[in-house]
Structures are given as C-alpha cells and as structure tokens.
Design a protein around this motif. Sequence first.
Motif, PDB file in Angstrom:
ATOM      1  N   GLN A 135      -9.464  12.055   7.812  1.00 57.67           N
ATOM      2  CA  GLN A 135     -10.127  10.809   7.419  1.00 57.67           C
ATOM      3  C   GLN A 135      -9.425  10.223   6.196  1.00 57.67           C
ATOM      4  O   GLN A 135      -8.946  10.961   5.336  1.00 57.67           O
ATOM      5  N   GLN A 136      -9.364   8.877   6.128  1.00 59.47           N
ATOM      6  CA  GLN A 136      -8.674   8.215   5.023  1.00 59.47           C
ATOM      7  C   GLN A 136      -9.667   7.693   3.981  1.00 59.47           C
ATOM      8  O   GLN A 136     -10.744   7.227   4.320  1.00 59.47           O
ATOM      9  N   ARG A 146      -8.655   1.323  -4.184  1.00 58.70           N
ATOM     10  CA  ARG A 146      -8.284  -0.062  -4.441  1.00 58.70           C
ATOM     11  C   ARG A 146      -7.414  -0.188  -5.696  1.00 58.70           C
ATOM     12  O   ARG A 146      -7.708   0.387  -6.737  1.00 58.70           O
ATOM     13  N   THR A 178      -5.095  10.443   2.836  1.00 55.88           N
ATOM     14  CA  THR A 178      -5.548  11.168   4.027  1.00 55.88           C
ATOM     15  C   THR A 178      -6.049  12.545   3.614  1.00 55.88           C
ATOM     16  O   THR A 178      -5.328  13.311   2.975  1.00 55.88           O
ATOM     17  N   ALA A 222       0.861   5.701   0.692  1.00 55.93           N
ATOM     18  CA  ALA A 222       0.139   6.766   1.394  1.00 55.93           C
ATOM     19  C   ALA A 222       0.287   8.085   0.649  1.00 55.93           C
ATOM     20  O   ALA A 222       1.325   8.363   0.046  1.00 55.93           O
ATOM     21  N   ARG A 263      -9.646   4.979   0.791  1.00 58.66           N
ATOM     22  CA  ARG A 263      -8.880   3.874   0.211  1.00 58.66           C
ATOM     23  C   ARG A 263      -9.186   3.754  -1.282  1.00 58.66           C
ATOM     24  O   ARG A 263     -10.355   3.635  -1.674  1.00 58.66           O
ATOM     25  N   LEU A 292      -3.768   4.821   0.169  1.00 56.46           N
ATOM     26  CA  LEU A 292      -4.490   5.348   1.322  1.00 56.46           C
ATOM     27  C   LEU A 292      -4.312   6.863   1.341  1.00 56.46           C
ATOM     28  O   LEU A 292      -3.233   7.366   1.652  1.00 56.46           O
ATOM     29  N   ASP A 352       0.840  -1.190   0.000  1.00 54.94           N
ATOM     30  CA  ASP A 352       0.000   0.000   0.000  1.00 54.94           C
ATOM     31  C   ASP A 352       0.881   1.248   0.000  1.00 54.94           C
ATOM     32  O   ASP A 352       2.022   1.210   0.476  1.00 54.94           O
ATOM     33  N   ASP A 408      -3.105  -0.914  -2.368  1.00 54.33           N
ATOM     34  CA  ASP A 408      -4.047   0.195  -2.392  1.00 54.33           C
ATOM     35  C   ASP A 408      -3.328   1.509  -2.104  1.00 54.33           C
ATOM     36  O   ASP A 408      -2.217   1.522  -1.577  1.00 54.33           O
TER      37      ASP A 408
END
Length: 318
Positions: free
Chosen positions: A185-186, A190, A208, A147, A188, A206, A145, A204
């Motif tokens: 809040q995150q 895919r 923020t 960020a 996602r 993520l 993943d 994925d």
Amino acid sequence: MRDPYDVLGVSKSASAADIKKAYRQLAKKYHPDRNRDDAKAKERFAEINTAYEIVGDEKKKAQFDRGEIGPDGKPKGFEGFGAGPGGFSRAWRSSSGPGANQHYEFNFGGGGGQGGAGGFDPSDLFADLFGGRRRAQQTPERGEDVAATATVPLETAAKGGSARVILPSGRTLEVKVPAGVEDSQQIRLRGQGQPGLRGGESGDALVTVKIAAHPYFRLEGRDLRLDLPVTIYEAALGAKVQTPTLDGKVELAVPAGSNGGRVLRLRGKGLPATESKPAGDLYVALKIMLPEEPDAEFEARLRELRERHHYDPRRKMG
C-alpha cells in the motif's frame, strides 16, 4: 509556418478555454527547461508559442480566420516599397470570401509611430511574441514526485506506528503508518518530493509499505495463516490449546479426530478493520508433531497400537 490550429492540436471551432488548455499542456511538455539538450523541442516550443499568439488572441484569431493574417502573424498581400520618406505602404483589397469588398492599408513610416488609424506597428507583434515566451518561461511548474519504500514489522502494520524512510535525495523522514495497512500500500507525503521550478509547489513522496516476514504468521491480503504444532493425542482425542495471535494468545478448540493439515478459522484475528475494509481472519493449520526426544514407553505404546488397531490412510489412493 504550419496552421496554428494544427500546431496546438485543436479545431477551428475550439473554445478559448480549450485552446488555452492545449497550449499549456504542450508548452509544459516542450519547455526548454525540461528539454535542455533537445534542439527540436526548443523549436517546437517556439512554434507552439507563435501559434498561441495567433489563436490565443481574440482579435488575431478573428483576423486569421478571415484570412487577413498568416500563421506567422504577418498581414497577407502586402509587398513593395515607396510610401514616403523612410518607409513603405501597401494597399490591399479583398474581392471575394469572408472579407469581400474590404480595404486594408498598412503604413510603415519613419516619422509617425503606427502611421495613422489603419497603421500596423510590427514592434507590437514582436513584443507580444517574445513577451508570450517570457511569460511561458516564468510559469511556475510543479516538482516531480519521488518514490521510496518503508519496510515495517507485521505488528506495526496491524496496530499502526511509524517507520523511517530514506528519500532518493538522501533525506530521512519519519512516516506515520496507519493501523491495518496492507502490504504494498502507498502512503503519499505531500510536498516531500522534488522542489518546483520558478516558485511552483513541490512534488510528493510516494512511500510503498512493505511488511517484513514474520517467524510464525504468513500474510495473505488481510488474512493471516499459521501452522500450529499439536500432539498426536491432542489431534486424536481433541483438546483446547493456546494459539498465538497479533493480540496475544487465545484458546483454540481442536476437535477430536483432527488430521494433520486441518485448518481452523479464528474470525477477525487477521489485520484489523479500517474505514474501507473489514478485519481479516486467522487460519490455523494443525501440524501433528512427535516428541523431539525418543521415548521407549511412547514407542512401545505406538507399536502396540499399530498391532491392535491397524488402518491404512492411503487406501483410497489406489
């Protein structure tokens, strides 16, 4: 060689499913593709595969539990040469323990494959061992993943919209921002992370969500706070004043005799409700303001008021 149960971290009574699960977790952790510069990890990976070749195979597991083969998969108790041209044989008999009164004979001959019904072909063992390693190396592995951060205006967080985000790879994506999203809040995305290995699925992304500072409103969870300037006579006599909200201006009733700093609440005027959370409120703090430019008549009236209606707002402070 260590006990294969200890290598995999399972008990002797563990089920086949638990053994397989433990093997997969360890094989993924110590896989050479993930530890290219760690020689010890490669050795550990080989040890894990060897252990699973023993206890992951029902027949070999039973042989190991009975003490017929060792942790390296080799039969116990055979030694010596001389069973015929080009080979050797060894007979071994157990006289005690679970395998008592059982006779095993291994023949390694140059002329006959497995050497009879009781024969043992080492090529099968090595084929299983290296075939197991090859299968492990070919196992699909999910990508990592990643960020990223998307900064959006307060209005977008409240009403929903889209935001552009740059992933660590440099790729730019448009992210759909749902109405009522909170700060930090995150979201996602895919399949937008690192690609998988050997045909595995991608990881994925993520994202923020950070809500940018607003010139008027301050965000506290799902509530909003606002400092509202009012005149001295609106605060003293009471009035109805226009107050900004995320949905446009509304009329706010200022009670007579309101002091500066008094907080009035407008229910449901914070961030809107979502499927899991109710709407926030808007808290309006009154801020009494004097005229920006001096006015002689206004100042004269204030001096008159001071002389005729003097009071001490700090008398309770001692």
